[in-house]
Design a protein around this motif. Structure first.
Motif, short mmCIF file in Angstrom:
data_model
loop_
_atom_site.label_atom_id
_atom_site.label_comp_id
_atom_site.label_asym_id
_atom_site.label_seq_id
_atom_site.Cartn_x
_atom_site.Cartn_y
_atom_site.Cartn_z
N UNK A 1 -1.29 21.55 7.57
CA UNK A 1 -1.85 20.36 6.95
C UNK A 1 -3.24 20.04 7.47
N UNK B 1 0.83 -1.23 0.00
CA UNK B 1 0.00 0.00 0.00
C UNK B 1 0.86 1.27 0.00
N UNK C 1 9.76 23.30 11.85
CA UNK C 1 9.09 23.22 10.55
C UNK C 1 7.97 22.17 10.58
N UNK C 2 8.29 20.99 11.12
CA UNK C 2 7.29 19.91 11.17
C UNK C 2 6.09 20.33 12.03
N UNK D 1 12.18 13.00 3.45
CA UNK D 1 11.80 12.71 4.83
C UNK D 1 12.65 11.60 5.44
N UNK D 2 12.89 10.55 4.62
CA UNK D 2 13.67 9.40 5.12
C UNK D 2 15.10 9.81 5.45
N UNK E 1 12.29 6.16 -1.70
CA UNK E 1 12.43 6.48 -0.28
C UNK E 1 13.23 5.38 0.43
N UNK F 1 2.43 3.35 1.47
CA UNK F 1 2.66 4.10 2.74
C UNK F 1 3.42 5.40 2.51
N UNK F 2 2.89 6.19 1.61
CA UNK F 2 3.47 7.53 1.41
C UNK F 2 2.67 8.52 2.24
N UNK F 3 3.31 9.63 2.56
CA UNK F 3 2.60 10.70 3.27
C UNK F 3 1.86 11.52 2.22
N UNK F 4 0.53 11.48 2.32
CA UNK F 4 -0.31 12.04 1.26
C UNK F 4 -0.13 13.55 1.09
N UNK F 5 0.27 14.22 2.16
CA UNK F 5 0.33 15.67 2.08
C UNK F 5 1.74 16.18 1.79
N UNK F 6 2.58 15.27 1.30
CA UNK F 6 3.92 15.71 0.89
C UNK F 6 4.17 15.28 -0.54
N UNK G 1 11.00 4.36 8.55
CA UNK G 1 12.17 4.87 7.85
C UNK G 1 13.32 5.18 8.81
N UNK H 1 -0.68 7.34 11.20
CA UNK H 1 -0.09 6.75 9.99
C UNK H 1 1.30 7.36 9.75
N UNK H 2 1.33 8.67 9.92
CA UNK H 2 2.59 9.37 9.72
C UNK H 2 3.64 8.90 10.73
N UNK I 1 4.96 5.56 9.68
CA UNK I 1 5.89 5.68 8.56
C UNK I 1 7.24 6.22 9.03
#
Lengths: 231, 285
Positions: B14, A87, B6-7, A102-103, A150, A89-94, B207, B199-200, B203
């Motif tokens: 957002x 799926x 920033x975040x 980000x990584x 990523x 797993x990306x951040x939708x708002x970036x 990473x 979710x964020x 993720x």
């Protein structure tokens, strides 16, 4: 580089997700983890990236025994791994670029090094032109490429891909798979969990097949020297 | 550090609606606490107004020489409880009676001899205006030989004491209840924000983000939300104060440090609620 030794994993008392699993994956290898849904493929991957820990036995990844890792050491292990999911797993708002950056940011990489590295991997996955697109503006195949970029940006020792083509149409799936092969060709080990036997049959890579949590076939053990031929 | 800032700021951009909702909720929770504080502040001010009238009057024996009285005044002035001692001569007492007791003006005007004694009017410092301290001072004053009678309105003082105690206990209980309610509301609000971004967080962990890295923007975000909510609450409180002051009765507002305390309380709550929520959330994944 990755070694499972007599690994058992139970989620509850009566349900064994993995039973007595042992295998070794060397640097630079390409390995398919196959089996039906619920066979234990995702659990095996989770044990590698220390999302789960073995109930008994030992999982060793790049020198770390995962069950001995302190919580604070897990991020260090994960930075040596690239992880890709069905799926995305990306951040939708970036944007694609921000998702990849980000990584690097989480590792505390210097700002000046982030931009060029991100562009390099986006170019590697063929998405340099869509760096500023948001995930919703990309096709499934493209989103998976962003996810792969990523995973690659930290120069991982191994790329773990859990059904990376599961959500893609055949053409996109072939494209993503070819990308994984290219990545492997450049020296990164790839472990790909899939039940797409079509893909598996077409390639000469090692296959480890799981059934109800146990390894029922490992081409490296059962048919050494031969390509991936499923029984 | 800049990444954390920033975040945290990005989080507002957002999810502007959720952020606005959080800030408003925090503001209203703190507004209620602040409103209660204002009521308490004004009540205390009213009580202090009454307290200021607490006074001990020592009536002097007729014929007490002025020099003796003057010496006594400096003695009494040295009591740690005493704020001020006023000497009221017999003539002044009569003058005052004529002025204040208008209905007896005829009677007082015809007097050949002044029947009123001279007196010392002793006011006490704040903090010593309760029954116990007043009684102690009165007892000490009895030691002066010229003191004929000492008055200080014992019944009235005891009532004032009780009123003060009740106001203190009720105020503390209601204040604590409001504070706890606001803590729960703010905690829940911040938690919603954290869950919204679960979710964020997942993720980030995948990473290779450390818990500290994940936590920091949330803590800053929580503190900022708390501060913004606190500032908004002070503004609402001020509006309430202005309305009451203009339309109902003369009242006072917080001193700037007290208002700042509300904002700091919001900030600390936002920070703490974020810390708890994120820690709980991180433990689960």
């Amino acid at each position: 580089m990755i070694r499972f030794t007599n690994v058992f994993k139970a989620y509850s008392r009566n349900v064994l997700a993995l039973r007595d699993v042992s295998f070794h994956i060397a640097k630079g290898e390409f390995v398919f983890l196959t089996g039906h849904s619920g066979a234990g493929k995702s659990t095996a991957l989770k044990l590698i990236y220390a999302e789960e820990f073995p109930t008994s036995g030992e999982v060793r990844v790049s020198g770390y025994v995962t069950s001995q890792l302190k919580r604070s050491e897990i991020p260090r292990l994960r930075r040596r791994l690239g992880i890709v999911f069905q799926d995305f797993r990306l951040l939708e708002d970036r944007t694609a670029e921000e998702n990849v950056a980000f990584a690097l940011e989480v590792t505390g990489a210097r700002r000046s090094t982030i931009g060029p590295k991100v562009m390099r991997v986006l170019a590697q996955v063929g998405l340099a032109a869509k760096a500023l697109a948001y995930p919703r503006e990309l096709s499934g195949g493209e989103q998976q490429r962003v996810a792969i970029a990523r995973a690659l940006v930290n120069d991982p020792l191994v790329l773990l891909a859990d059904e990376p083509t599961g959500n893609l149409d055949e053409r996109a799936a072939r494209g993503v798979f070819q990308l994984l092969r290219d990545i492997n060709a450049s020296g990164t080990a790839v472990i790909m969990a899939t039940h797409n036997l079509e893909l598996v049959r077409q390639t000469p890579y090692r296959v480890i097949e799981l059934q109800e949590g146990a390894v029922v076939y490992d081409s490296a053990v059962d048919e050494p020297g031969k390509g991936a031929v499923l029984p | 550090m800049t990444l954390t800032v920033r975040e945290a700021l990005l989080a507002f951009r957002r999810a502007p609606l959720l952020s606005a909702l959080s800030i408003t909720t925090i503001a209203f929770a703190l507004f209620v606490v602040g409103l209660f504080g204002l009521v308490a502040l004004n009540l205390r001010r009213a009580l202090m107004g009454v307290e200021e009238r607490v006074e001990i009057v020592v009536y002097l024996m007729r014929g007490t020489p002025v020099e003796v009285a003057t010496m006594a005044i400096s003695d009494i002035q040295a009591f740690p409880e005493v704020a001020e001692v006023r000497y009221v001569t017999e003539d002044e007492a009569l003058e005052r009676a004529r002025r204040e007791l208008v209905e007896f003006q005829g009677l007082l005007g015809d007097l050949q001899v002044n029947p009123l004694p001279a007196s010392l009017e002793i006011s006490l410092k704040p903090g010593f205006r309760d029954t116990e301290h007043v009684r102690q001072v009165a007892e000490r004053l009895q030691g002066f030989r010229f003191a004929e009678d000492i008055r200080y309105g014992r019944d009235w003082l005891e009532k004032l004491d009780r009123l003060r105690d009740i106001a203190g206990i009720v105020g503390l209980a209601i204040g604590a209840a409001f504070a706890v309610a606001s803590i729960i509301i703010i905690g829940t609000t911040i938690r919603m924000g954290v869950l919204h971004r679960s979710r964020e967080i997942a993720i980030m962990r995948l990473v290779g983000a450390t818990d500290g890295f994940i936590r920091r923007p949330f803590l800053l975000e929580g503190a900022l939300k708390g501060a913004a909510g606190g500032a908004l609450a002070v503004a609402l409180n001020y509006a309430a104060y202005v309305t009451v002051d203009r339309l109902v009765f003369d009242s006072v507002f917080y001193e700037p440090p007290q208002a700042l305390l509300i904002v700091l309380f919001g900030t600390a709550l936002g920070f703490a609620a974020s810390a708890v929520s994120v820690r709980r959330h991180l433990k689960r994944i």
